[in-house]
Design an enzyme around this catalytic site. Structure first.
Site, short mmCIF file in Angstrom:
data_model
loop_
_atom_site.label_atom_id
_atom_site.label_comp_id
_atom_site.label_asym_id
_atom_site.label_seq_id
_atom_site.Cartn_x
_atom_site.Cartn_y
_atom_site.Cartn_z
N ASP A 17 0.83 -1.21 0.00
CA ASP A 17 0.00 0.00 0.00
C ASP A 17 0.87 1.26 0.00
OD1 ASP A 17 -2.39 1.35 -0.05
OD2 ASP A 17 -2.70 1.27 2.12
N ARG A 30 -0.88 9.19 -9.97
CA ARG A 30 -0.88 7.92 -9.23
C ARG A 30 -0.24 6.79 -10.03
NH1 ARG A 30 -4.10 7.46 -4.83
NH2 ARG A 30 -4.49 5.27 -5.27
N SER A 62 -7.47 -5.60 -5.12
CA SER A 62 -8.54 -6.22 -4.33
C SER A 62 -9.86 -6.20 -5.09
CB SER A 62 -8.70 -5.48 -3.00
OG SER A 62 -9.33 -4.22 -3.20
N THR A 63 -10.80 -7.01 -4.62
CA THR A 63 -12.14 -6.99 -5.23
C THR A 63 -12.78 -5.62 -5.05
OG1 THR A 63 -12.93 -8.02 -3.17
CG2 THR A 63 -12.65 -9.47 -5.05
N ASN A 65 -10.99 -2.77 -5.28
CA ASN A 65 -10.23 -1.77 -6.05
C ASN A 65 -10.89 -1.40 -7.39
OD1 ASN A 65 -7.00 -2.93 -4.85
ND2 ASN A 65 -8.18 -1.15 -4.17
N TRP A 66 -11.91 -2.16 -7.80
CA TRP A 66 -12.64 -1.79 -9.03
C TRP A 66 -13.33 -0.44 -8.85
CZ3 TRP A 66 -11.44 -4.57 -13.14
CH2 TRP A 66 -11.09 -5.91 -13.00
N ARG A 181 2.27 -4.89 6.12
CA ARG A 181 1.50 -3.84 5.43
C ARG A 181 2.34 -2.58 5.40
NH1 ARG A 181 -4.72 -2.59 4.68
NH2 ARG A 181 -4.44 -0.77 3.39
N SER A 189 -7.84 -5.05 5.05
CA SER A 189 -8.45 -4.78 3.75
C SER A 189 -8.78 -6.06 2.98
CB SER A 189 -7.54 -3.86 2.91
OG SER A 189 -7.33 -2.63 3.58
C1 IPE Z 1 -5.18 -2.79 -0.07
O1 IPE Z 1 -4.93 -1.47 -0.30
C2 IPE Z 1 -5.28 -3.54 -1.37
C3 IPE Z 1 -4.02 -3.73 -2.06
C4 IPE Z 1 -2.84 -3.42 -1.60
C5 IPE Z 1 -4.12 -4.33 -3.36
P1 IPE Z 1 -6.11 -0.40 -0.43
O2 IPE Z 1 -5.47 0.91 -0.62
O3 IPE Z 1 -7.08 -0.84 -1.46
O4 IPE Z 1 -6.80 -0.53 1.00
P2 IPE Z 1 -7.72 0.49 1.79
O5 IPE Z 1 -8.74 1.03 0.80
O6 IPE Z 1 -6.83 1.59 2.30
O7 IPE Z 1 -8.31 -0.31 2.89
C1 IPE Z 2 -1.50 0.33 -3.37
O1 IPE Z 2 -1.33 1.68 -3.37
C2 IPE Z 2 -1.77 -0.22 -4.75
C3 IPE Z 2 -3.11 -0.79 -4.91
C4 IPE Z 2 -4.04 -0.86 -4.01
C5 IPE Z 2 -3.43 -1.32 -6.22
P1 IPE Z 2 -2.55 2.70 -3.33
O2 IPE Z 2 -2.91 3.04 -4.73
O3 IPE Z 2 -3.67 2.17 -2.51
O4 IPE Z 2 -1.87 3.94 -2.61
P2 IPE Z 2 -2.51 4.92 -1.57
O5 IPE Z 2 -3.11 4.10 -0.47
O6 IPE Z 2 -3.56 5.71 -2.33
O7 IPE Z 2 -1.38 5.77 -1.12
MG MG Z 3 -4.12 2.34 -0.55
#
Ligand code: IPE
Ligand code: IPE
Ligand code: MG
Length: 237
Positions: A17, A30, A62-63, A65-66, A181, A189
């Protein structure tokens, strides 16, 4: 005396993350954070291998992240395709078995083909296991496992924990001993929620694109200092 081998996790799960925050701090989009995150994966796989860790599970998508902007999702999917293509040969040479865990039917046909090919090419490898969690959710995994058992005609009224564990995407692998993490959030998550029942948790403020061999060393040190009790009493002998 403590057995040194017991102080090394057999299986590490990593919630990668902080890519977005890494990019924002630099005034970059990003997508630049996600690209930098791929470099971190390479470093960490090398460091984990050098440390003697046999199995890694990386949480890539993740499911949930869509729900991100379409362009960001498209960038991530493209990166998964490119990275899989670019890395399979070397991982194969190093004897690593690649598996993608998650609901892959929702991935593009092209990515599904690449995944199938990578898994086929590396299926017989035994030096290490790399699970990449894409369109992965711990709850979805449990639902899929129960559905699979029902489809096989199993009597679900007699279901045991071992039956369900054997129907999960990670069947046959040891449970993760350590979950790392990055980027400081204190939550799972939806990552390996069944398998991580007794995993040790290591949360670092380091953002994923900055994570490297030294961060992994610190995580392993932290892990080695833990008293794992599995519900029993602390052994002071
Ligand atoms: C967790 O990160 C999922 C992955 C690293 C793929 P997220 O950024 O999606 O988690 P939340 O939204 O902060 O819980
Ligand atoms: C983790 O980084 C990558 C994925 C969840 C795919 P993030 O994109 O969640 O980064 P932050 O949490 O916005 O910093
Ligand atoms: Mg994140």
């Amino acid at each position: 005396m403590a057995d040194p081998a017991a102080q090394l996790p057999r299986h590490i799960g990593i919630i990668m993350d902080g890519n977005g925050r890494w990019a924002r701090r630099r005034g970059l989009p990003r997508s630049a954070g996600h690209r930098a995150g791929i470099q971190a994966i390479r470093r960490v796989m090398e460091a984990a291998d050098a440390a003697g860790v046999h199995c890694l599970t990386l949480y890539a998508f993740s499911t949930e992240n869509w729900s991100r902007p379409r362009r960001e999702v498209a960038t991530l999917m493209r990166l998964f395709e490119q990275t899989l293509k670019a890395e399979v040969d070397e991982l194969n040479r190093n004897g690593v078995r690649i598996r993608v865990i998650g609901r892959r039917a929702q991935l593009s046909e092209r990515l599904q083909r690449l995944v199938a090919e990578a898994e086929r090419t590396t299926a017989e490898n035994r030096s290490g296991v790399l699970n990449v969690a894409i369109n992965y959710g711990g709850r979805a995994e449990i639902v899929d496992g129960v559905r699979r058992l029902a489809e096989e005609g199993r009597d679900l009224t007699q279901l045991e924990e071992a039956d369900l564990a054997g129907a999960l995407y990670t069947a046959g692998l040891p449970d993760p001993d350590l979950i790392i993490r990055t980027a400081g959030e204190l939550r799972t998550s939806n990552f390996l929620i069944w398998q991580a029942a007794y995993a040790e948790l290591h949360v670092t403020q380091t953002l994923w694109p900055d994570f490297g061999a030294e961060d992994l060393r610190l995580a392993l040190l932290d892990y080695a200092s833990r008293d794992r009790r599995f519900g029993g009493v602390l052994d002071l002998s």
